[in-house]
Design a protein around this motif. Structure first.
Motif, PDB file in Angstrom:
ATOM      1  N   LEU A  73      -8.530  14.670   0.364  1.00  0.00           N
ATOM      2  CA  LEU A  73      -9.190  15.451  -0.689  1.00  0.00           C
ATOM      3  C   LEU A  73     -10.214  14.643  -1.481  1.00  0.00           C
ATOM      4  CD1 LEU A  73      -6.021  17.282  -2.064  1.00  0.00           C
ATOM      5  CD2 LEU A  73      -7.889  18.333  -0.766  1.00  0.00           C
ATOM      6  N   ALA A  74      -9.957  13.366  -1.698  1.00  0.00           N
ATOM      7  CA  ALA A  74     -10.839  12.543  -2.545  1.00  0.00           C
ATOM      8  C   ALA A  74     -11.079  11.189  -1.889  1.00  0.00           C
ATOM      9  CB  ALA A  74     -10.211  12.375  -3.923  1.00  0.00           C
ATOM     10  N   PRO A  75     -11.772  11.160  -0.755  1.00  0.00           N
ATOM     11  CA  PRO A  75     -11.916   9.916   0.019  1.00  0.00           C
ATOM     12  C   PRO A  75     -12.804   8.867  -0.628  1.00  0.00           C
ATOM     13  CG  PRO A  75     -13.266  11.647   0.982  1.00  0.00           C
ATOM     14  CD  PRO A  75     -12.439  12.298  -0.097  1.00  0.00           C
ATOM     15  N   LEU A  76     -13.537   9.232  -1.665  1.00  0.00           N
ATOM     16  CA  LEU A  76     -14.450   8.280  -2.281  1.00  0.00           C
ATOM     17  C   LEU A  76     -13.994   7.831  -3.666  1.00  0.00           C
ATOM     18  CD1 LEU A  76     -17.903   9.873  -1.343  1.00  0.00           C
ATOM     19  CD2 LEU A  76     -16.567   8.166  -0.091  1.00  0.00           C
ATOM     20  N   ARG A  77     -12.814   8.241  -4.084  1.00  0.00           N
ATOM     21  CA  ARG A  77     -12.324   7.868  -5.400  1.00  0.00           C
ATOM     22  C   ARG A  77     -11.448   6.618  -5.311  1.00  0.00           C
ATOM     23  NH1 ARG A  77     -14.957   9.193  -9.524  1.00  0.00           N
ATOM     24  NH2 ARG A  77     -13.102   9.115 -10.843  1.00  0.00           N
ATOM     25  N   ASN A  78     -11.418   5.876  -6.398  1.00  0.00           N
ATOM     26  CA  ASN A  78     -10.735   4.592  -6.418  1.00  0.00           C
ATOM     27  C   ASN A  78      -9.226   4.740  -6.228  1.00  0.00           C
ATOM     28  OD1 ASN A  78      -9.391   2.212  -8.078  1.00  0.00           O
ATOM     29  ND2 ASN A  78     -11.416   1.515  -7.476  1.00  0.00           N
ATOM     30  N   ALA A  79      -8.611   5.705  -6.917  1.00  0.00           N
ATOM     31  CA  ALA A  79      -7.147   5.827  -6.889  1.00  0.00           C
ATOM     32  C   ALA A  79      -6.603   6.089  -5.482  1.00  0.00           C
ATOM     33  CB  ALA A  79      -6.693   6.912  -7.861  1.00  0.00           C
ATOM     34  N   PRO A  80      -7.154   7.052  -4.719  1.00  0.00           N
ATOM     35  CA  PRO A  80      -6.637   7.261  -3.355  1.00  0.00           C
ATOM     36  C   PRO A  80      -6.822   6.048  -2.455  1.00  0.00           C
ATOM     37  CG  PRO A  80      -7.844   9.198  -4.095  1.00  0.00           C
ATOM     38  CD  PRO A  80      -8.116   8.120  -5.092  1.00  0.00           C
ATOM     39  N   LEU A  81      -7.974   5.380  -2.556  1.00  0.00           N
ATOM     40  CA  LEU A  81      -8.225   4.229  -1.695  1.00  0.00           C
ATOM     41  C   LEU A  81      -7.280   3.076  -2.021  1.00  0.00           C
ATOM     42  CD1 LEU A  81     -12.120   4.390  -1.672  1.00  0.00           C
ATOM     43  CD2 LEU A  81     -10.639   4.677   0.313  1.00  0.00           C
ATOM     44  N   MET A  82      -7.088   2.811  -3.305  1.00  0.00           N
ATOM     45  CA  MET A  82      -6.157   1.739  -3.684  1.00  0.00           C
ATOM     46  C   MET A  82      -4.738   2.067  -3.240  1.00  0.00           C
ATOM     47  SD  MET A  82      -7.097   0.106  -7.370  1.00  0.00           S
ATOM     48  CE  MET A  82      -8.355  -1.160  -7.509  1.00  0.00           C
ATOM     49  N   ALA A  83      -4.324   3.314  -3.468  1.00  0.00           N
ATOM     50  CA  ALA A  83      -2.974   3.707  -3.054  1.00  0.00           C
ATOM     51  C   ALA A  83      -2.813   3.569  -1.545  1.00  0.00           C
ATOM     52  CB  ALA A  83      -2.695   5.144  -3.495  1.00  0.00           C
ATOM     53  N   GLY A  84      -3.857   3.934  -0.792  1.00  0.00           N
ATOM     54  CA  GLY A  84      -3.792   3.827   0.659  1.00  0.00           C
ATOM     55  C   GLY A  84      -3.660   2.393   1.132  1.00  0.00           C
ATOM     56  N   VAL A  85      -4.369   1.475   0.471  1.00  0.00           N
ATOM     57  CA  VAL A  85      -4.269   0.064   0.842  1.00  0.00           C
ATOM     58  C   VAL A  85      -2.852  -0.456   0.594  1.00  0.00           C
ATOM     59  CG1 VAL A  85      -5.054  -2.260   0.282  1.00  0.00           C
ATOM     60  CG2 VAL A  85      -6.718  -0.421   0.486  1.00  0.00           C
ATOM     61  N   VAL A  86      -2.314  -0.159  -0.589  1.00  0.00           N
ATOM     62  CA  VAL A  86      -0.971  -0.636  -0.923  1.00  0.00           C
ATOM     63  C   VAL A  86       0.063  -0.074   0.050  1.00  0.00           C
ATOM     64  CG1 VAL A  86       0.833  -0.616  -2.671  1.00  0.00           C
ATOM     65  CG2 VAL A  86      -1.555  -0.946  -3.351  1.00  0.00           C
ATOM     66  N   LEU A  87      -0.033   1.216   0.348  1.00  0.00           N
ATOM     67  CA  LEU A  87       0.908   1.834   1.280  1.00  0.00           C
ATOM     68  C   LEU A  87       0.826   1.188   2.654  1.00  0.00           C
ATOM     69  CD1 LEU A  87       2.904   4.200   1.985  1.00  0.00           C
ATOM     70  CD2 LEU A  87       0.870   5.481   2.691  1.00  0.00           C
ATOM     71  N   SER A  88      -0.382   0.953   3.143  1.00  0.00           N
ATOM     72  CA  SER A  88      -0.549   0.399   4.487  1.00  0.00           C
ATOM     73  C   SER A  88       0.046  -0.995   4.601  1.00  0.00           C
ATOM     74  CB  SER A  88      -2.041   0.361   4.842  1.00  0.00           C
ATOM     75  OG  SER A  88      -2.596   1.660   4.842  1.00  0.00           O
ATOM     76  N   VAL A  89       0.048  -1.733   3.507  1.00  0.00           N
ATOM     77  CA  VAL A  89       0.533  -3.101   3.538  1.00  0.00           C
ATOM     78  C   VAL A  89       2.031  -3.185   3.270  1.00  0.00           C
ATOM     79  CG1 VAL A  89       0.422  -5.317   2.331  1.00  0.00           C
ATOM     80  CG2 VAL A  89      -1.686  -4.137   2.952  1.00  0.00           C
ATOM     81  N   GLN A  90       2.542  -2.353   2.359  1.00  0.00           N
ATOM     82  CA  GLN A  90       3.906  -2.535   1.905  1.00  0.00           C
ATOM     83  C   GLN A  90       4.912  -1.556   2.518  1.00  0.00           C
ATOM     84  OE1 GLN A  90       4.219  -2.812  -2.338  1.00  0.00           O
ATOM     85  NE2 GLN A  90       2.928  -4.626  -2.442  1.00  0.00           N
ATOM     86  N   ALA A  91       4.463  -0.580   3.267  1.00  0.00           N
ATOM     87  CA  ALA A  91       5.391   0.352   3.901  1.00  0.00           C
ATOM     88  C   ALA A  91       6.262  -0.381   4.927  1.00  0.00           C
ATOM     89  CB  ALA A  91       4.628   1.485   4.575  1.00  0.00           C
ATOM     90  N   PRO A  92       7.411   0.184   5.264  1.00  0.00           N
ATOM     91  CA  PRO A  92       8.296  -0.486   6.231  1.00  0.00           C
ATOM     92  C   PRO A  92       7.609  -0.835   7.548  1.00  0.00           C
ATOM     93  CG  PRO A  92       9.461   1.298   5.153  1.00  0.00           C
ATOM     94  CD  PRO A  92       8.038   1.388   4.696  1.00  0.00           C
ATOM     95  N   VAL A  93       6.710   0.036   8.002  1.00  0.00           N
ATOM     96  CA  VAL A  93       5.895  -0.280   9.174  1.00  0.00           C
ATOM     97  C   VAL A  93       4.479  -0.542   8.681  1.00  0.00           C
ATOM     98  CG1 VAL A  93       5.019   0.527  11.387  1.00  0.00           C
ATOM     99  CG2 VAL A  93       7.332   1.171  10.650  1.00  0.00           C
ATOM    100  N   GLN A  94       4.103  -1.813   8.623  1.00  0.00           N
ATOM    101  CA  GLN A  94       2.793  -2.167   8.097  1.00  0.00           C
ATOM    102  C   GLN A  94       1.683  -1.730   9.056  1.00  0.00           C
ATOM    103  OE1 GLN A  94       3.181  -6.408   7.446  1.00  0.00           O
ATOM    104  NE2 GLN A  94       3.457  -6.089   5.245  1.00  0.00           N
ATOM    105  N   ASP A  95       0.542  -1.374   8.473  1.00  0.00           N
ATOM    106  CA  ASP A  95      -0.648  -1.025   9.241  1.00  0.00           C
ATOM    107  C   ASP A  95      -1.812  -1.794   8.633  1.00  0.00           C
ATOM    108  OD1 ASP A  95      -2.745   0.061  10.631  1.00  0.00           O
ATOM    109  OD2 ASP A  95      -2.115   2.151  10.370  1.00  0.00           O
ATOM    110  N   LEU A  96      -1.933  -3.066   9.007  1.00  0.00           N
ATOM    111  CA  LEU A  96      -2.934  -3.924   8.395  1.00  0.00           C
ATOM    112  C   LEU A  96      -4.352  -3.500   8.760  1.00  0.00           C
ATOM    113  CD1 LEU A  96      -1.261  -7.429   8.720  1.00  0.00           C
ATOM    114  CD2 LEU A  96      -1.282  -5.874   6.775  1.00  0.00           C
ATOM    115  N   GLU A  97      -4.532  -2.912   9.935  1.00  0.00           N
ATOM    116  CA  GLU A  97      -5.873  -2.468  10.304  1.00  0.00           C
ATOM    117  C   GLU A  97      -6.327  -1.330   9.398  1.00  0.00           C
ATOM    118  OE1 GLU A  97      -9.496  -2.122  11.660  1.00  0.00           O
ATOM    119  OE2 GLU A  97      -8.120  -3.762  12.148  1.00  0.00           O
ATOM    120  N   ARG A  98      -5.417  -0.414   9.086  1.00  0.00           N
ATOM    121  CA  ARG A  98      -5.766   0.665   8.167  1.00  0.00           C
ATOM    122  C   ARG A  98      -6.051   0.101   6.769  1.00  0.00           C
ATOM    123  NH1 ARG A  98      -2.835   4.847   4.968  1.00  0.00           N
ATOM    124  NH2 ARG A  98      -4.032   6.776   5.082  1.00  0.00           N
ATOM    125  N   ALA A  99      -5.271  -0.896   6.366  1.00  0.00           N
ATOM    126  CA  ALA A  99      -5.518  -1.526   5.063  1.00  0.00           C
ATOM    127  C   ALA A  99      -6.906  -2.143   5.030  1.00  0.00           C
ATOM    128  CB  ALA A  99      -4.460  -2.591   4.784  1.00  0.00           C
TER     129      ALA A  99
END
Length: 559
Positions: free
Chosen positions: A382-408
């Motif tokens: 919904l908001a691909p250019l806003r700071n909050a979604p992008l930051m949340a996406g980076v944190v999730l990609s790194v800290q989730a049980p299955v890391q996705d560093l490429e997505r981060a």
């Protein structure tokens, strides 16, 4: 030209002089030092004294008198101007060379512990057969840089630093916290949220660097933005003034009287940032395509939902279990009523992650990681250019049980593209590169850039340097690195201080930190170990922290 503190690498004096002059012009034109004439004067002075053969005379006393206009009574023990300004110049040079792509520029460095610069020429590619390895003095500089600087940093960094004929200056604006008054029950949170959003919106312009609001004259800001907010009933009065520094000339000013609806509030935010960008762009000959509005909000909820979202900015600074529960409830209501509210989805996803990362208000039987991913994916849609979604996406990609560093990395590149000079963004990306991807040199560089842009950096900016110190063998340095960690509600900061105290045998400090950790529901040894493992740190950091915890537990047992 006198012999330089460094090396000329066989160049004649004329070539060296022209190369240094060109480099000096490039640094000053790049905007890495802001538009502080004092800092520019300091750099010119240091380089001039070094190239004239007087480098050994560069002392704090001489700098204070020659550059900063102090008199003969100057005492460096009571007046820190030289130390502070040289430190900021050193950080500005680090920023410049971190983005520089011109191979023909010299390297100007001011090693810590001295005020004397070193001037190092660019590498010259040999035209004769290769020399023996022991003669290649540059191998020790160029090869480590090529090996250590990761693809992630180059992929995420903004456009290459401008040449001496820069396409635009980088203007430093000190955005001051709102002066707020009125009868709204959450006035302080509202004022802080609007101030944060204004800072974010301005930092989306690539030629604007938002800097610390404290004492803007002392940090070399070009402008200070001061705003007042009066909220009474259904009426909202705002006034903003942009003042040039140091002459304190009013550049732009606007007052608004608006209804307290989300549409009117967000339109006013856009008018303020667009007005500032237009005024500064015209005054500084910024290209029109760099002045276009960069506000990409995707949804207008009701006032209650909007105020719930912007109060998450304060929660990020001062998180508590009580506020977590309140925000989770109101954000769930907001996205239920306004399913297109992308930023609210992002904030909700972060709160779901906090249930697992920090144990705040967990919901038995619920898969918080799965719900966090669903909420954050929705926010990015919904908001691909806003700071909050992008930051949340980076944190999730790194800290989730299955890391996705490429997505981060992909989301991090977008963040750096959209907010290249936003200190919290730099600090976040730097911390994740270091703590979770194990790439310490480049991650620390980004964190240091964030710190350099703040006069009073938030405590959280120093977590990554403290983690790095915790990995080293110097116990005293590990303890010193925790000194800037002052947030007594941050589990991570408390943990670092606890471990540093244990390494240095400071049992009273250990007991104090354990008591504070217990207040965060981390009372047992097993709780602390689980907390570290739940963070999903890089394996080297996780192993080191768990090992230090085991040693700390033994210290406690021996008391």
């Amino acid at each position: 030209m006198a012999e330089l503190h460094g090396t000329t690498d066989g160049r004649n004096e004329g070539d060296a002089s022209r190369g240094i002059d060109r480099t000096l012009s490039a640094v000053l034109a790049s905007g890495a030092l802001g538009h502080s004439e004092r800092r520019a004067k300091l750099l010119r002075y240091l380089v001039a004294r070094e190239t004239s053969g007087e480098g050994d005379k560069i002392k704090a006393y001489a700098i204070a008198l020659d550059v900063f206009g102090r008199d003969e009574t100057f005492d460096p023990n009571s007046d820190s101007i030289v130390r502070v300004e040289v430190g900021r110049l050193r950080d500005g040079l680090r920023i410049f060379y971190g983005e520089c792509t011109d191979p023909d520029l010299w390297t100007i460095d001011i090693p810590k512990g001295t005020y004397r610069p070193t001037l190092t020429p660019p590498r010259v590619e040999p035209v004769s057969p290769p020399q023996p390895a022991h003669l290649n003095r540059w191998a020790f500089v160029i090869v480590p840089i090529l090996v250590v600087l990761p693809l992630l940093y180059y992929a995420m960094r903004p456009a290459p630093a401008p040449e001496p004929t820069a396409p635009y200056p980088v203007l430093r604006i000190a955005v001051m916290p709102f002066e707020a008054a009125g009868d709204h029950p959450n006035l302080e949170k509202v004022a802080f949220g609007l101030y944060t959003e204004l800072s974010l919106d301005l930092s989306a312009y690539p030629w604007i660097a938002v800097v610390s609001p404290l004492d803007p004259n002392e940090i070399g800001a070009d402008y200070a933005l001061k705003s007042q907010l009066l909220w009474q009933g259904d009426n909202l009065q705002t006034n903003s003034q942009l003042i040039s520094l140091p002459e304190e000339r009013l550049v732009w000013s606007k007052s608004y009287s608006i209804p307290t609806t989300v549409e009117h509030i967000q339109d006013t935010q856009l008018q303020i940032t667009s007005g500032i960008a237009t005024s500064l762009g015209s005054e500084n000959s910024i290209s029109p395509d760099l002045i276009v509005a960069r506000n990409a909000r995707n949804s207008k909820p009701n006032l209650e939902g909007f105020l719930c979202f912007i109060s998450t900015y304060r929660y990020a600074v001062e998180p508590t279990r009580t506020e977590h529960l309140r925000l989770r409830t109101c954000l769930e209501d907001a996205v239920d009523a306004f399913p297109e509210f992308g930023e609210a989805w992002a904030a909700l996803g972060v709160l779901y992650m906090d249930e697992v990362r920090f144990g705040r208000n967990p919901r038995p039987g619920r898969d918080s990681w799965a719900e966090a991913r669903a909420a954050i994916d929705k926010s990015l849609e919904l908001a691909p250019l806003r700071n909050a979604p992008l930051m949340a996406g980076v944190v999730l990609s790194v800290q989730a049980p299955v890391q996705d560093l490429e997505r981060a990395r992909q989301l991090g590149r977008k963040l750096m593209e959209l907010f290249p000079r936003h200190p919290p963004t730099l600090a976040l990306i730097g911390s994740l590169i270091s703590e979770f991807d194990g790439r310490w040199p480049e991650g620390l560089d980004l964190v240091q850039q964030a710190i350099a842009r703040e006069n009073a950096p938030p405590s959280g900016f120093f977590i990554t340097p403290a983690f790095f110190a915790a990995l080293q063998e110097d116990d005293a340095a590990a303890l010193a690195a925790t000194a800037p960690l002052t947030t007594r509600t941050s589990e991570t900061e408390l943990l670092l201080k606890y471990l540093a105290a244990a390494r240095n045998g400071k049992t009273e400090m250990m007991a104090e930190q354990r008591a504070l950790l217990a207040q965060k529901d981390l009372s047992s040894d097993a709780d602390l170990v689980e907390f570290v493992k739940n963070r999903r740190f890089h394996e080297e950091l996780e192993a080191s922290l768990t090992s230090q915890l085991e040693a700390a537990f033994l210290v406690k047992a021996d008391e």
